[in-house]
Design a protein around this motif. Structure first.
Motif, mmCIF file in Angstrom:
data_model
loop_
_atom_site.group_PDB
_atom_site.id
_atom_site.type_symbol
_atom_site.label_atom_id
_atom_site.label_comp_id
_atom_site.label_asym_id
_atom_site.label_seq_id
_atom_site.Cartn_x
_atom_site.Cartn_y
_atom_site.Cartn_z
ATOM 1 N N MET A 295 69.804 14.902 20.917
ATOM 2 C CA MET A 295 70.610 13.839 20.312
ATOM 3 C C MET A 295 70.022 13.465 18.955
ATOM 4 N N GLU B 268 70.198 5.050 19.797
ATOM 5 C CA GLU B 268 68.954 4.735 20.526
ATOM 6 C C GLU B 268 68.469 3.311 20.217
ATOM 7 N N TYR C 246 72.002 9.600 29.811
ATOM 8 C CA TYR C 246 72.961 9.959 28.765
ATOM 9 C C TYR C 246 73.555 11.322 29.075
ATOM 10 N N ALA D 243 67.775 11.202 30.902
ATOM 11 C CA ALA D 243 66.534 11.806 31.336
ATOM 12 C C ALA D 243 65.719 10.699 31.962
ATOM 13 N N ARG E 14 57.396 14.047 26.894
ATOM 14 C CA ARG E 14 57.545 13.475 25.553
ATOM 15 C C ARG E 14 56.161 13.055 25.057
ATOM 16 N N ARG F 240 60.755 9.941 21.879
ATOM 17 C CA ARG F 240 62.139 10.280 22.232
ATOM 18 C C ARG F 240 62.906 10.909 21.074
HETATM 19 N N1 GLY Z 1 65.906 11.072 23.176
HETATM 20 C C1 GLY Z 1 66.181 11.104 24.528
HETATM 21 C C2 GLY Z 1 65.056 11.246 25.444
HETATM 22 O O1 GLY Z 1 63.917 11.334 25.047
HETATM 23 O O2 GLY Z 1 65.287 11.255 26.635
#
Ligand code: GLY
Length: 399
Positions: free
Chosen positions: A47, A53, A243, A256, A300, A326
């Motif tokens: 995304m 966000e 999402y 997620a 992440r 993210r």
């Molecule tokens: N940017 C979406 C996530 O990290 O799940």
């Protein structure tokens, strides 16, 4: 032009993007990559969503600047590789329980306010709980997993970037605070020392294993993809904690979970998959019948304020491009430009200097580092809790 070799420590999205840009500027570049498939670039949903966000402050500014640069950055990669990156201007819809909640969203001023009727037009079948929304037409998506990474690898090869796969960087070597090499181990266990005075640390969630003073820690995310009839979903839906990202060919990527407590524990969990299923049902009930195609997870690279670490690090000559949390796919274009300009000594603008300063590695207070928890939480971070209805909605729901 300097022919001195630049080492890129990490072969994920950030490493490849910086390697590509430095090679375009005539630098001799080698990427050291431990395990190609653990890179967050293969895991993320792709995304491009600084507004959806709900980013704030300098992170929003960084995201907006990157969003502006993405078409040109993608065009360079596609021109060098001859392969598409899968950039799509689908816009992103953020649904809310009511107009009050919508109007409080930090980036509300950048979106089109939607009532229930308009929300249903854009997202037929959206669950009745969602009575308002914001459409961020300027946000979008890119198919990082199946297209961008492959195209970027090919563009790097085309520009003469060297790759050493299966090579783990064990240590960075310094003398009087200056980098002079790295120690590595290959897949057969052979140790080697590679001399260099310029390197870029792009090791994602593993960055602190190399430089323990960096406050970067993993936040695990589990994902699933679903097969839909082509065109069943036209816009990305960004709900709290879940999402749905529709690709061109009918695949929908669903993300997620957000599991800081999992550390580096690998694998899918029943709770994680249940969380995703509940999130899908709460947003778009018919989507629970779309067949799952693939499930995966990744880590992440998070920091205490959820912003990346950019620019010079604690060792002279060792540059940082990590901790994007993210927003790695979104921020790759601006990160690449800032780092390539700084490393090649390109005259940097005041804005670039201010951004590098805002995202310095040593900006955190001691208590932030000890707590290791983000100061503020974004809308996507709902952990493994099911999405709540208005009646039991906690006040922490806001980004
Ligand atoms: N940017 C979406 C996530 O990290 O799940």
């Amino acid at each position: 032009m300097s022919n001195e070799q630049v080492l890129i420590l990490g072969g994920g999205l950030m490493g490849l993007a910086i390697a590509h840009q430095l090679a375009r500027r005539g630098r001799c570049v080698t990427v050291l990559s431990r395990r190609r498939n653990e890179a967050a670039g293969f895991v993320a949903a792709g995304m491009l969503a600084p507004h959806a966000e709900g980013l704030r402050g300098e992170l929003l500014q960084l995201g907006q600047l990157s969003l502006e640069r993405i078409p040109r950055w993608v065009a360079q990669i596609e021109a060098d590789s001859g392969l598409p990156c899968g950039l799509r201007a689908t816009g992103i819809v953020v649904p809310f329980l009511d107009a009050k909640e919508r109007d409080c969203y930090p980036t509300a001023a950048f979106g089109e306010a939607l009532n229930r009727e308009r929300l249903e037009q854009l997202l037929p079948g959206i669950a009745p709980a969602w009575q308002a929304g914001l459409l961020f037409d300027q946000d979008g998506q890119i198919d990082n997993r199946r297209q961008l990474m492959r195209s970027l690898e090919s563009a790097c090869v085309d520009r003469g970037v060297n790759f050493q796969e299966g090579v783990e960087v064990l240590d960075v070597l310094q003398r009087d605070g200056r980098l002079h090499g790295v120690q590595t181990r290959d897949s057969e266990g052979q140790l080697a020392t590679l001399e260099c005075t310029t390197a870029v640390l792009c090791s994602g969630a593993w960055s602190a294993q190399l430089l323990p003073e960096l406050p970067v820690f993993p936040v695990k995310g589990q994902m699933v993809s679903l097969q839909t009839p082509r065109g069943a979903l036209k816009h990305v839906i960004f709900g709290p904690g879940t999402y749905l990202v529709p690709r061109e060919d009918g695949l929908v990527v669903v993300g997620a979970t957000s599991e800081p407590e999992a550390g580096f524990k690998e694998g899918l969990t029943p709770q994680g998959q249940q969380h995703l299923n509940q999130g899908i049902a709460a947003l778009l009930p018919e989507a629970v019948n779309w067949p799952p195609m693939e499930r995966w997870w990744g880590f992440r690279p998070c920091t205490p304020d959820e912003g990346p670490l950019l620019g010079e690090g604690p060792i002279k000559g060792l540059w940082l491009a990590c901790g994007h949390h993210r927003n790695g796919v979104l921020l790759a274009a601006i990160t690449t430009e800032l780092l390539a300009d700084a490393i090649t000594g390109h005259a940097t603008t005041c804005e670039a200097k201010e951004l590098l300063n805002a995202f310095r590695w040593d900006r955190f207070r001691d208590d932030m580092i000890q707590n290791k928890a983000p100061e503020k939480s974004s809308r996507g971070q709902a952990g493994l809790q099911p999405i709540k209805r208005k009646s039991d909605q906690p006040s922490t729901r806001q980004p």
